[in-house]
Design a protein around this motif. Structure first.
Motif, PDB file in Angstrom:
ATOM      1  N   PHE A 136       6.391  -2.635  22.918  1.00 51.69           N
ATOM      2  CA  PHE A 136       6.863  -2.590  21.453  1.00 51.69           C
ATOM      3  C   PHE A 136       7.093  -1.017  21.245  1.00 51.69           C
ATOM      4  O   PHE A 136       8.548  -0.903  20.573  1.00 51.69           O
ATOM      5  CB  PHE A 136       5.658  -3.073  20.479  1.00 51.69           C
ATOM      6  N   LEU A 137       6.402   0.044  21.439  1.00 56.30           N
ATOM      7  CA  LEU A 137       6.710   1.338  21.377  1.00 56.30           C
ATOM      8  C   LEU A 137       7.707   1.857  22.162  1.00 56.30           C
ATOM      9  O   LEU A 137       8.552   2.764  21.840  1.00 56.30           O
ATOM     10  CB  LEU A 137       5.449   2.077  21.505  1.00 56.30           C
ATOM     11  N   GLN A 138       7.783   1.262  23.361  1.00 59.77           N
ATOM     12  CA  GLN A 138       9.092   1.588  24.201  1.00 59.77           C
ATOM     13  C   GLN A 138      10.214   0.981  23.464  1.00 59.77           C
ATOM     14  O   GLN A 138      11.346   1.567  23.162  1.00 59.77           O
ATOM     15  CB  GLN A 138       9.124   0.760  25.356  1.00 59.77           C
ATOM     16  N   ALA A 139      10.236  -0.245  22.992  1.00 57.90           N
ATOM     17  CA  ALA A 139      11.520  -0.940  22.536  1.00 57.90           C
ATOM     18  C   ALA A 139      11.952  -0.314  21.227  1.00 57.90           C
ATOM     19  O   ALA A 139      13.372  -0.138  21.188  1.00 57.90           O
ATOM     20  CB  ALA A 139      11.127  -2.406  22.035  1.00 57.90           C
ATOM     21  N   ILE A 140      11.048   0.283  20.283  1.00 61.63           N
ATOM     22  CA  ILE A 140      11.769   0.959  19.256  1.00 61.63           C
ATOM     23  C   ILE A 140      11.688   2.456  19.213  1.00 61.63           C
ATOM     24  O   ILE A 140      12.245   3.036  18.319  1.00 61.63           O
ATOM     25  CB  ILE A 140      10.751   0.664  17.980  1.00 61.63           C
ATOM     26  N   GLY A 141      11.669   2.618  20.466  1.00 61.70           N
ATOM     27  CA  GLY A 141      11.874   4.418  20.773  1.00 61.70           C
ATOM     28  C   GLY A 141      10.827   5.233  20.676  1.00 61.70           C
ATOM     29  O   GLY A 141      11.218   6.616  20.656  1.00 61.70           O
ATOM     30  N   VAL A 142       9.691   4.828  20.062  1.00 64.79           N
ATOM     31  CA  VAL A 142       8.697   5.892  20.005  1.00 64.79           C
ATOM     32  C   VAL A 142       8.195   6.518  21.257  1.00 64.79           C
ATOM     33  O   VAL A 142       7.973   7.773  21.480  1.00 64.79           O
ATOM     34  CB  VAL A 142       7.329   5.035  19.271  1.00 64.79           C
ATOM     35  N   ILE A 143       8.579   5.721  22.625  1.00 64.80           N
ATOM     36  CA  ILE A 143       8.352   6.054  23.618  1.00 64.80           C
ATOM     37  C   ILE A 143       9.412   5.747  24.488  1.00 64.80           C
ATOM     38  O   ILE A 143      10.052   4.931  24.616  1.00 64.80           O
ATOM     39  CB  ILE A 143       7.054   5.286  24.490  1.00 64.80           C
TER      40      ILE A 143
ATOM     41  N   GLU B  73       0.902  -1.260   0.098  1.00 62.33           N
ATOM     42  CA  GLU B  73      -0.024   0.016  -0.105  1.00 62.33           C
ATOM     43  C   GLU B  73       0.930   1.224  -0.205  1.00 62.33           C
ATOM     44  O   GLU B  73       0.336   2.224   0.088  1.00 62.33           O
ATOM     45  CB  GLU B  73      -0.816   0.091   1.147  1.00 62.33           C
ATOM     46  N   GLY B  74       2.240   1.094   0.025  1.00 60.39           N
ATOM     47  CA  GLY B  74       3.167   2.211   0.094  1.00 60.39           C
ATOM     48  C   GLY B  74       3.660   2.604   1.467  1.00 60.39           C
ATOM     49  O   GLY B  74       4.226   3.831   1.262  1.00 60.39           O
ATOM     50  N   THR B  75       3.403   1.919   2.457  1.00 61.00           N
ATOM     51  CA  THR B  75       4.165   2.464   3.685  1.00 61.00           C
ATOM     52  C   THR B  75       4.265   1.021   4.413  1.00 61.00           C
ATOM     53  O   THR B  75       3.830   0.121   4.457  1.00 61.00           O
ATOM     54  CB  THR B  75       3.059   3.135   4.517  1.00 61.00           C
ATOM     55  N   GLY B  76       5.461   1.150   5.193  1.00 62.73           N
ATOM     56  CA  GLY B  76       5.889  -0.034   5.910  1.00 62.73           C
ATOM     57  C   GLY B  76       5.392   0.165   7.377  1.00 62.73           C
ATOM     58  O   GLY B  76       4.884   1.093   7.699  1.00 62.73           O
ATOM     59  N   LEU B  77       5.766  -1.082   7.739  1.00 59.56           N
ATOM     60  CA  LEU B  77       5.341  -1.120   9.380  1.00 59.56           C
ATOM     61  C   LEU B  77       5.959  -0.004  10.200  1.00 59.56           C
ATOM     62  O   LEU B  77       5.182   0.410  10.745  1.00 59.56           O
ATOM     63  CB  LEU B  77       5.742  -2.566   9.957  1.00 59.56           C
ATOM     64  N   ALA B  78       7.196   0.016  10.162  1.00 61.52           N
ATOM     65  CA  ALA B  78       8.026   1.186  10.861  1.00 61.52           C
ATOM     66  C   ALA B  78       7.406   2.516  10.586  1.00 61.52           C
ATOM     67  O   ALA B  78       7.155   3.344  11.610  1.00 61.52           O
ATOM     68  CB  ALA B  78       9.700   1.094  10.538  1.00 61.52           C
TER      69      ALA B  78
ATOM     70  N   TRP C 158       5.623   5.018  13.260  1.00 58.23           N
ATOM     71  CA  TRP C 158       5.968   6.394  13.429  1.00 58.23           C
ATOM     72  C   TRP C 158       5.191   7.550  13.240  1.00 58.23           C
ATOM     73  O   TRP C 158       5.070   8.571  13.682  1.00 58.23           O
ATOM     74  CB  TRP C 158       7.601   6.467  12.963  1.00 58.23           C
ATOM     75  N   GLN C 159       4.392   7.278  12.006  1.00 58.57           N
ATOM     76  CA  GLN C 159       3.355   8.290  11.471  1.00 58.57           C
ATOM     77  C   GLN C 159       2.293   8.649  12.515  1.00 58.57           C
ATOM     78  O   GLN C 159       1.852   9.694  12.674  1.00 58.57           O
ATOM     79  CB  GLN C 159       2.966   7.793  10.155  1.00 58.57           C
TER      80      GLN C 159
END
Length: 185
Positions: free
Chosen positions: A167-174, A110-115, A119-120
């Protein structure tokens, strides 16, 4: 003297290293983000130290968490994973990871990846919390609930608000490093 979040001082050296070098660091790499979501799913009901000890085995069993490879796993591969004593062999979790690879593949088509998708949802900004004590850190928030719902609408499974928060903590979103932690940004 280096100070760490409480949870990073109660396990193995792997746990400490994960805290110091990976947890809470902004991660936008598609494969790595999929790996973290998969590992958080495997961790549900268990402890993170156990997952880290099995991390290399997970990488080997799940083809390095290459989304396109995992997305085409068949029933033979599922049975192989269910009998792999080096990993957590929970069939529901294994099937969720395969399903999520398929959902991530659809996102990419669809034009966007999971990451990028995740992040969006955070407006490409890190949410910085300033907790003083571990007891203050929530297991879920309205934002993690929103992200969970959005992922579920995109076909992801085993992504409730608590798993998504971790998950959000792990990837740095939080950024939930405690206020006294030497690794707080």
């Amino acid at each position: 003297m280096i100070q760490r979040c409480d949870w990073a001082t109660t396990g193995s050296e792997l746990l400490c290293d994960y805290h110091d070098n990976e947890w809470g660091e902004k991660n936008e790499d598609e494969r790595a983000v999929f790996e973290m979501l998969s590992l958080e799913i495997m961790q549900a009901g268990l402890n993170w130290d156990l997952v880290l000890k099995k991390r290399q085995a997970f990488r080997e069993a799940f083809d390095g968490f290459e989304i396109e490879k995992v997305a085409v796993y068949d029933s033979t591969k599922v049975e192989e994973l269910r009998h792999d004593e080096a990993i957590i062999r929970n069939q529901r979790k294994i099937l969720a990871i395969i399903n999520n690879a398929q959902a991530a593949s659809k996102l990419k088509a669809e034009g966007t990846g999971l990451a990028e998708f995740v992040w969006q949802l955070a407006d490409n900004k890190v949410i910085v919390n300033n907790w003083k004590h571990a007891e203050q850190v929530p297991s879920k928030t309205p934002f993690s609930q929103e992200v969970a719902v959005r992922l579920q609408k995109k076909g992801f499974k085993f992504v409730g608000p608590t798993i998504v928060y971790s998950f959000l903590q792990a990837i740095g979103v939080i950024d939930d490093h405690l206020s006294y932690c030497s690794f707080k940004k």
